[in-house]
Design a protein around this motif. Structure first.
Motif, PDB file in Angstrom:
ATOM      1  N   VAL A  22       0.850  -1.183   0.000  1.00 12.21           N
ATOM      2  CA  VAL A  22       0.000   0.000   0.000  1.00 12.21           C
ATOM      3  C   VAL A  22       0.887   1.234   0.000  1.00 12.21           C
ATOM      4  O   VAL A  22       1.798   1.360   0.832  1.00 12.21           O
ATOM      5  N   GLY A  24       1.455   4.676   1.092  1.00 10.16           N
ATOM      6  CA  GLY A  24       0.961   5.650   2.074  1.00 10.16           C
ATOM      7  C   GLY A  24       1.233   7.076   1.639  1.00 10.16           C
ATOM      8  O   GLY A  24       0.403   7.966   1.826  1.00 10.16           O
ATOM      9  N   LYS A  26       3.055   9.253  -1.814  1.00  7.73           N
ATOM     10  CA  LYS A  26       3.436   9.047  -3.210  1.00  7.73           C
ATOM     11  C   LYS A  26       4.288  10.211  -3.715  1.00  7.73           C
ATOM     12  O   LYS A  26       3.754  11.233  -4.142  1.00  7.73           O
ATOM     13  N   GLY A  42      -6.754  16.485   5.906  1.00 10.61           N
ATOM     14  CA  GLY A  42      -7.175  15.434   4.985  1.00 10.61           C
ATOM     15  C   GLY A  42      -8.032  14.417   5.716  1.00 10.61           C
ATOM     16  O   GLY A  42      -8.022  14.341   6.949  1.00 10.61           O
ATOM     17  N   LYS A  43      -8.770  13.636   4.964  1.00  6.20           N
ATOM     18  CA  LYS A  43      -9.619  12.609   5.555  1.00  6.20           C
ATOM     19  C   LYS A  43      -8.769  11.466   6.106  1.00  6.20           C
ATOM     20  O   LYS A  43      -7.589  11.354   5.825  1.00  6.20           O
ATOM     21  N   GLY A  45      -6.932   8.196   6.308  1.00  7.05           N
ATOM     22  CA  GLY A  45      -6.311   7.427   5.250  1.00  7.05           C
ATOM     23  C   GLY A  45      -5.703   8.258   4.139  1.00  7.05           C
ATOM     24  O   GLY A  45      -5.202   7.708   3.160  1.00  7.05           O
ATOM     25  N   SER A  46      -5.707   9.572   4.313  1.00  4.01           N
ATOM     26  CA  SER A  46      -5.189  10.453   3.252  1.00  4.01           C
ATOM     27  C   SER A  46      -3.672  10.521   3.222  1.00  4.01           C
ATOM     28  O   SER A  46      -3.079  10.946   2.234  1.00  4.01           O
ATOM     29  N   GLY A  47      -3.025  10.142   4.329  1.00  2.00           N
ATOM     30  CA  GLY A  47      -1.565  10.181   4.393  1.00  2.00           C
ATOM     31  C   GLY A  47      -1.023  11.200   5.371  1.00  2.00           C
ATOM     32  O   GLY A  47       0.188  11.252   5.612  1.00  2.00           O
ATOM     33  N   GLN A 218      -4.670  13.898   0.056  1.00  2.00           N
ATOM     34  CA  GLN A 218      -5.687  12.943  -0.384  1.00  2.00           C
ATOM     35  C   GLN A 218      -4.989  11.794  -1.087  1.00  2.00           C
ATOM     36  O   GLN A 218      -4.182  12.004  -1.997  1.00  2.00           O
ATOM     37  N   ASP A 219      -5.282  10.579  -0.638  1.00  2.00           N
ATOM     38  CA  ASP A 219      -4.701   9.373  -1.256  1.00  2.00           C
ATOM     39  C   ASP A 219      -3.184   9.436  -1.344  1.00  2.00           C
ATOM     40  O   ASP A 219      -2.579   9.033  -2.346  1.00  2.00           O
ATOM     41  N   GLY A 220      -2.543   9.949  -0.303  1.00  2.00           N
ATOM     42  CA  GLY A 220      -1.087   9.965  -0.258  1.00  2.00           C
ATOM     43  C   GLY A 220      -0.427  11.052  -1.060  1.00  2.00           C
ATOM     44  O   GLY A 220       0.794  11.046  -1.231  1.00  2.00           O
ATOM     45  N   LEU A 221      -1.214  12.015  -1.539  1.00  2.00           N
ATOM     46  CA  LEU A 221      -0.685  13.098  -2.361  1.00  2.00           C
ATOM     47  C   LEU A 221      -1.075  14.457  -1.783  1.00  2.00           C
ATOM     48  O   LEU A 221      -2.138  14.599  -1.177  1.00  2.00           O
TER      49      LEU A 221
END
Length: 235
Positions: A22, A24, A26, A42-43, A45-47, A218-221
């Motif tokens: 996964v 985490g 990027k 961030g939400k 799990g966003s990193g 968001q999503d590791g970015l």
């Protein structure tokens, strides 16, 4: 020209669960300057918490570089990282993380004990710090004799004990009511005005009135970098 305190270059964090890997974080490229007050948002799990753990030298990046105060800490040994954490980073946690059986004064003294500061000097500095956060009269009180806001102020005083160049706060108002939350954010704002570099992870949108920069994940970015205080630096 603003002076860099933090620089992340192509920083990646990969979690290997065995079955899958996964991402985490990027390839994060991010600069935070000395004296900035930055919110990381961030939400779940966003990193953002992954980033905070790396900034605090509690975890390592899988790839890339993390420069703190000019030093690349990504490849340091565990002992070197421990030394960095004690000397260059002040932590403030959501759960306060105070030692329950000892006084506010002794809690603030603790980081200086690890740094081998003499008994008299660390007591004098701890008292000054408690005075700075408005709790000198509570110096001998145990944590359970203090309100949530007071316990967080003790935690902030402890974070300042070794005069670190970086203060990291992970959801520092998450367990506080509205009034206490505003009090704590006001204290961070005052520390910032006095020259401290403060990075706060939070989900509270009203933090905008206190900080001069909000970085959203968001999503590791990094998806946005809203800089309102005119500070220089770049993502």
């Amino acid at each position: 020209m603003a002076e860099e305190l933090i620089r992340l270059e192509d920083l990646v964090k990969i979690y290997d669960t065995g079955a899958i890997k996964v991402l985490g974080l990027k390839r994060i490229n991010l600069t935070i300057n000395r004296g900035e007050f930055v919110a990381i948002m961030g939400k779940s799990g966003s990193g953002k918490s992954t980033l905070m753990n790396i900034l605090g030298c509690l975890d390592r990046p899988s790839m890339g570089h993390y420069y703190l105060d000019g030093t690349d800490v990504a490849s340091m040994t565990p002992n070197e990282l421990s030394d960095i954490r004690n000397k260059k980073i002040g932590f403030v946690f959501q759960s306060f993380n105070l030692i329950s059986r000892t006084s506010a004064l002794k809690n603030v003294e603790l980081p200086m004990t690890y740094a081998r500061v003499g008994k008299r000097a660390r007591r004098e500095r701890a008292l000054k710090l408690l005075d700075r956060v408005g709790l000198l009269s509570r110096a001998e009180h145990l944590p359970n004799e203090l309100s949530g806001g007071q316990r967080q102020r003790v935690a902030i005083a402890r974070a300042l004990a070794n005069e670190p160049p970086l203060i990291l706060a992970d959801e520092p108002t998450g367990n506080l009511d509205t009034a206490a939350s505003e009090e704590i954010m006001g204290l961070f704002s005052q520390l910032h005005k006095e020259g401290a570099t403060v990075v706060v992870v939070t989900h509270e949108e009203n933090i905008a009135e206190f900080t001069d920069r909000i970085i959203r994940f968001q999503d590791g970015l990094v998806i946005s970098d809203d800089r309102r205080g005119g500070a220089e630096g770049a993502v």
